[in-house]
Write a protein that holds these residues in place. Structure first.
Motif: not given
Ligand code: FES
Length: 248
Positions: A107-110, A118-127
């Motif tokens: 999501s354009s963030l480090v 194991d899980r990735q952070p999710q912000i629910g916005i792809e674009d």
């Protein structure tokens, strides 16, 4: 909107960590060197060289290695030292390694995590794309409140046509606001990183459709928000000059 930060902390906009770049940051009082290899891999390491303790954030990247600035020990993306200039014939033992933490990019963030996850952070916005980061001398809790509640525009002279925004998601320092002006949908995401000394880094993003003018407007609004936040501590229910009422 599926938001799950899962214990990850946003530490930089992707665009602020170019290939071959090194940054210093802090997560939960842990000093970190964040770096990106020539091939694009991102890493978050304890900001301390295992040799004599020099900050690795002073180091430099060559290819897929981060080199300590002091005596030139070179560490690969696996964190293991693979070259010591003073002993060119020596193959260092694999126990010579940095302390590595979780580090991912999406999501354009480090993002960094002090525990490997194991899980990735999710912000629910792809674009989504970066606007800018800025540091504010206010705690993350106060900024979270401000980002979630203040209204656009700040003032008629600085943002005459930005439209009205509302918060659509607030989740552990990730605030998503959405607005409409005419037939244009507008989006602002603020990813907050708590820093030592009650300071906060605010990483701001928007939708790819945002025009350069709108990004500039956002940027000015954020500077104004910072100015106000640092001048006048926010109290829930206060009216204030950047528009809106905190906590309404
Ligand atoms: S302190 Fe890093 S190489 Fe010596």
């Amino acid at each position: 909107m599926n938001v799950d930060l899962g214990g990850w902390t946003p530490v930089a906009l992707s665009t602020d960590l170019s290939n071959g770049g090194v940054l210093r940051t802090v997560v939960e009082d842990q000093d970190l060197a964040i770096w990106r290899s020539a091939a694009g891999a991102v890493r978050a390491w304890e900001n301390r060289c295992p040799h004599r303790g020099m900050r690795l954030s002073y180091g430099f990247v060559r290819g897929e290695s981060l080199t300590c600035i002091y005596h030139g020990w070179q560490y690969g993306t696996d964190g293991v030292c693979h070259a010591i200039p003073a002993h060119p014939d020596l193959t260092p033992p694999t126990t010579l390694c940095v302390r590595a933490f979780g580090c991912v990019e999406n999501s354009s963030l480090v993002w960094a995590s002090l525990s490997q996850r194991d899980r990735q952070p999710q912000i629910g916005i792809e674009d989504i794309q970066p606007i800018r980061s800025l540091t504010v001398d206010r705690p993350a809790t106060a900024l979270n409140e401000m980002f979630a509640t203040v209204r656009f525009p700040i003032a008629d002279d600085t943002a005459p046509d930005i439209g009205e925004f509302r918060s659509i998601s607030i989740n552990h320092g990730l605030i998503v606001r959405e607005g409409q002006l005419g037939d244009q949908r507008r989006l602002m995401v603020a990813a907050l990183q708590a820093l030592p000394g009650d300071r906060t880094a605010a990483h701001i993003l928007t939708s790819p459709a945002a025009s350069p003018k709108l990004k500039t407007t956002f940027s000015r609004w954020l500077e104004r928000l910072r100015w106000f936040a640092e001048q006048s501590p926010i109290t829930i229910g206060d009216r204030h000059p950047i528009g809106g009422t905190v906590g309404e």
